[in-house]
Design a protein around this motif. Structure first.
Motif, PDB file in Angstrom:
ATOM      1  N   MET A   1    -163.097  -4.611 -96.736  1.00 45.88           N
ATOM      2  CA  MET A   1    -164.013  -5.247 -97.725  1.00 45.88           C
ATOM      3  C   MET A   1    -162.592  -5.771 -99.147  1.00 45.88           C
ATOM      4  O   MET A   1    -161.695  -5.377 -99.349  1.00 45.88           O
ATOM      5  N   SER A   2    -163.310  -6.884 -99.709  1.00 46.62           N
ATOM      6  CA  SER A   2    -163.029  -7.920-100.527  1.00 46.62           C
ATOM      7  C   SER A   2    -163.272  -7.297-101.885  1.00 46.62           C
ATOM      8  O   SER A   2    -164.213  -8.263-102.039  1.00 46.62           O
ATOM      9  N   THR A   3    -162.870  -7.794-103.686  1.00 47.80           N
ATOM     10  CA  THR A   3    -163.405  -7.563-104.371  1.00 47.80           C
ATOM     11  C   THR A   3    -162.379  -8.348-105.472  1.00 47.80           C
ATOM     12  O   THR A   3    -161.193  -8.444-104.572  1.00 47.80           O
ATOM     13  N   GLY A   4    -163.056  -9.464-105.831  1.00 47.63           N
ATOM     14  CA  GLY A   4    -162.276  -9.858-107.227  1.00 47.63           C
ATOM     15  C   GLY A   4    -162.180  -9.556-108.427  1.00 47.63           C
ATOM     16  O   GLY A   4    -163.586  -9.447-109.031  1.00 47.63           O
ATOM     17  N   ALA A   5    -161.421  -9.805-109.483  1.00 45.16           N
ATOM     18  CA  ALA A   5    -162.085  -9.451-110.745  1.00 45.16           C
ATOM     19  C   ALA A   5    -163.803 -10.806-111.074  1.00 45.16           C
ATOM     20  O   ALA A   5    -163.758 -11.458-111.338  1.00 45.16           O
ATOM     21  N   GLY A   6    -164.950  -9.831-111.312  1.00 46.51           N
ATOM     22  CA  GLY A   6    -165.561 -10.449-111.449  1.00 46.51           C
ATOM     23  C   GLY A   6    -166.380 -10.864-110.615  1.00 46.51           C
ATOM     24  O   GLY A   6    -168.093 -11.893-110.424  1.00 46.51           O
ATOM     25  N   THR A   7    -166.051 -10.264-109.266  1.00 44.60           N
ATOM     26  CA  THR A   7    -167.139 -10.587-108.290  1.00 44.60           C
ATOM     27  C   THR A   7    -168.111  -9.799-107.637  1.00 44.60           C
ATOM     28  O   THR A   7    -167.132  -8.600-107.650  1.00 44.60           O
ATOM     29  N   ALA A   8    -168.641  -9.640-106.718  1.00 46.86           N
ATOM     30  CA  ALA A   8    -169.470  -8.800-106.374  1.00 46.86           C
ATOM     31  C   ALA A   8    -169.137  -8.226-104.964  1.00 46.86           C
ATOM     32  O   ALA A   8    -167.736  -8.717-103.692  1.00 46.86           O
ATOM     33  N   ALA A   9    -168.986  -7.208-104.229  1.00 49.05           N
ATOM     34  CA  ALA A   9    -167.902  -6.436-102.979  1.00 49.05           C
ATOM     35  C   ALA A   9    -168.320  -7.459-101.489  1.00 49.05           C
ATOM     36  O   ALA A   9    -169.389  -8.143-101.654  1.00 49.05           O
ATOM     37  N   ARG A  10    -167.399  -7.817-100.665  1.00 49.00           N
ATOM     38  CA  ARG A  10    -167.902  -8.612 -99.545  1.00 49.00           C
ATOM     39  C   ARG A  10    -167.598  -7.143 -98.498  1.00 49.00           C
ATOM     40  O   ARG A  10    -166.564  -7.221 -98.609  1.00 49.00           O
ATOM     41  N   PHE A  11    -168.698  -7.560 -97.755  1.00 48.67           N
ATOM     42  CA  PHE A  11    -168.159  -6.698 -96.672  1.00 48.67           C
ATOM     43  C   PHE A  11    -167.686  -7.310 -95.368  1.00 48.67           C
ATOM     44  O   PHE A  11    -167.814  -6.878 -94.070  1.00 48.67           O
ATOM     45  N   ASP A  12    -167.824  -8.694 -95.485  1.00 48.86           N
ATOM     46  CA  ASP A  12    -167.231  -9.451 -94.385  1.00 48.86           C
ATOM     47  C   ASP A  12    -166.112 -10.085 -94.279  1.00 48.86           C
ATOM     48  O   ASP A  12    -166.291 -11.025 -93.474  1.00 48.86           O
ATOM     49  N   LEU A  13    -165.204 -10.162 -95.053  1.00 45.26           N
ATOM     50  CA  LEU A  13    -163.809 -10.129 -95.293  1.00 45.26           C
ATOM     51  C   LEU A  13    -162.660  -9.572 -94.518  1.00 45.26           C
ATOM     52  O   LEU A  13    -162.646  -8.517 -94.380  1.00 45.26           O
ATOM     53  N   PRO A  14    -161.222  -9.811 -93.983  1.00 49.45           N
ATOM     54  CA  PRO A  14    -160.934  -9.252 -93.404  1.00 49.45           C
ATOM     55  C   PRO A  14    -160.046  -8.203 -93.731  1.00 49.45           C
ATOM     56  O   PRO A  14    -159.444  -9.546 -95.320  1.00 49.45           O
ATOM     57  N   GLU A  15    -159.065  -7.818 -94.226  1.00 46.30           N
ATOM     58  CA  GLU A  15    -157.868  -7.348 -94.532  1.00 46.30           C
ATOM     59  C   GLU A  15    -156.705  -8.148 -94.108  1.00 46.30           C
ATOM     60  O   GLU A  15    -156.497  -6.928 -93.315  1.00 46.30           O
ATOM     61  N   ILE A  16    -155.666  -9.185 -94.337  1.00 47.41           N
ATOM     62  CA  ILE A  16    -155.278  -9.751 -93.809  1.00 47.41           C
ATOM     63  C   ILE A  16    -153.383  -8.713 -94.110  1.00 47.41           C
ATOM     64  O   ILE A  16    -153.395  -9.183 -95.235  1.00 47.41           O
ATOM     65  N   ASP A  17    -153.328  -8.262 -93.038  1.00 46.27           N
ATOM     66  CA  ASP A  17    -151.877  -8.566 -93.777  1.00 46.27           C
ATOM     67  C   ASP A  17    -150.745  -8.885 -92.437  1.00 46.27           C
ATOM     68  O   ASP A  17    -150.752  -9.813 -92.448  1.00 46.27           O
ATOM     69  N   ASP A  18    -149.618  -8.668 -92.878  1.00 42.76           N
ATOM     70  CA  ASP A  18    -148.303  -9.147 -91.815  1.00 42.76           C
ATOM     71  C   ASP A  18    -148.692  -9.490 -90.901  1.00 42.76           C
ATOM     72  O   ASP A  18    -148.078  -9.785 -89.728  1.00 42.76           O
ATOM     73  N   PHE A  19    -149.155  -8.289 -89.648  1.00 40.17           N
ATOM     74  CA  PHE A  19    -148.862  -8.374 -88.437  1.00 40.17           C
ATOM     75  C   PHE A  19    -150.501  -8.545 -88.140  1.00 40.17           C
ATOM     76  O   PHE A  19    -150.079  -9.502 -86.972  1.00 40.17           O
ATOM     77  N   THR A  20    -151.742  -9.053 -88.901  1.00 40.72           N
ATOM     78  CA  THR A  20    -153.113  -9.553 -88.556  1.00 40.72           C
ATOM     79  C   THR A  20    -152.706 -11.199 -88.992  1.00 40.72           C
ATOM     80  O   THR A  20    -153.445 -11.704 -88.116  1.00 40.72           O
ATOM     81  N   ARG A  21    -152.097 -11.288 -89.623  1.00 40.92           N
ATOM     82  CA  ARG A  21    -151.889 -12.928 -89.943  1.00 40.92           C
ATOM     83  C   ARG A  21    -151.851 -13.705 -89.161  1.00 40.92           C
ATOM     84  O   ARG A  21    -152.305 -14.759 -89.416  1.00 40.92           O
ATOM     85  N   PRO A  22    -151.226 -13.993 -87.803  1.00 37.70           N
ATOM     86  CA  PRO A  22    -150.783 -15.114 -86.387  1.00 37.70           C
ATOM     87  C   PRO A  22    -151.866 -14.800 -86.108  1.00 37.70           C
ATOM     88  O   PRO A  22    -152.706 -16.008 -86.051  1.00 37.70           O
ATOM     89  N   TYR A  23    -152.685 -13.924 -86.005  1.00 39.97           N
ATOM     90  CA  TYR A  23    -154.534 -14.318 -85.697  1.00 39.97           C
ATOM     91  C   TYR A  23    -154.403 -14.900 -86.540  1.00 39.97           C
ATOM     92  O   TYR A  23    -155.611 -16.017 -85.683  1.00 39.97           O
ATOM     93  N   TRP A  24    -155.014 -14.519 -87.941  1.00 40.25           N
ATOM     94  CA  TRP A  24    -155.855 -15.693 -89.042  1.00 40.25           C
ATOM     95  C   TRP A  24    -155.650 -17.219 -88.951  1.00 40.25           C
ATOM     96  O   TRP A  24    -156.224 -17.863 -89.098  1.00 40.25           O
ATOM     97  N   ASP A  25    -154.505 -17.298 -89.143  1.00 37.87           N
ATOM     98  CA  ASP A  25    -153.691 -18.181 -89.365  1.00 37.87           C
ATOM     99  C   ASP A  25    -154.240 -19.225 -87.970  1.00 37.87           C
ATOM    100  O   ASP A  25    -154.371 -20.741 -88.292  1.00 37.87           O
ATOM    101  N   ALA A  26    -154.302 -18.477 -86.685  1.00 34.78           N
ATOM    102  CA  ALA A  26    -154.755 -19.230 -85.708  1.00 34.78           C
ATOM    103  C   ALA A  26    -155.544 -19.595 -85.362  1.00 34.78           C
ATOM    104  O   ALA A  26    -156.694 -20.748 -85.257  1.00 34.78           O
ATOM    105  N   ALA A  27    -156.695 -18.640 -85.990  1.00 33.60           N
ATOM    106  CA  ALA A  27    -158.064 -18.981 -86.579  1.00 33.60           C
ATOM    107  C   ALA A  27    -158.567 -19.847 -87.657  1.00 33.60           C
ATOM    108  O   ALA A  27    -159.534 -21.071 -87.139  1.00 33.60           O
TER     109      ALA A  27
END
Length: 150
Positions: A1-27
């Protein structure tokens, strides 16, 4: 779940980290990656640092580009979802597909304009699908599947 200042929580976004970054970059480039074990040869998805079949460590499991071909295993049409932003997308088709590489993946079936596979498309177990990608947020692309053109 991602949130930002003044934005509602979103439950459809991944938490991208160093390990999964290749997956999301390829997507973002229109490629679906999976992980394959060099010890037992089995592929898996979602990405994990170890093999869930034989527990081989990260040094034995590598990234591999999937063919993007799949068949529909099962699905459900979602008419109500109160988690943001899913409520804005209903109805949509949540699905499990069998990738050509021999593993299953949870996803969504889309096609044409709007939600679902499109007008005149009847979903059926075993129907051929192909991967496509939807931008869920700026720079974040997720794999979804559409009926394969004949």
């Amino acid at each position: 779940m991602s949130t930002g200042a003044g934005t509602a929580a979103r439950f459809d976004l991944p938490e991208i980290d160093d390990f999964t970054r290749p997956y999301w970059d390829a997507a973002a480039e229109g490629r679906l990656l999976l992980r394959r074990c060099g010890e037992c040869g089995k592929a898996h998805h979602y990405p994990r640092e170890f093999c869930p079949a034989c527990w081989a460590g990260e040094d034995r499991v590598t990234w591999e580009t999937a063919s993007g071909r799949a068949t529909l295993y099962t699905w459900s049409v979602i008419h109500r979802n109160d988690l943001p932003p899913f409520g804005e997308r209903v109805p949509y088709v949540a699905a499990v597909v069998d990738l050509a590489e021999g593993l299953r993946m949870m996803t969504e079936v889309v096609g044409g304009e709007g939600a679902g596979p499109g007008p005149g498309v009847e979903l059926r177990v075993g129907m051929e699908l192909e991967v496509t990608f939807r931008e869920a947020a700026e720079g974040v692309w997720v794999a979804v599947f559409a009926p394969r053109a004949a």
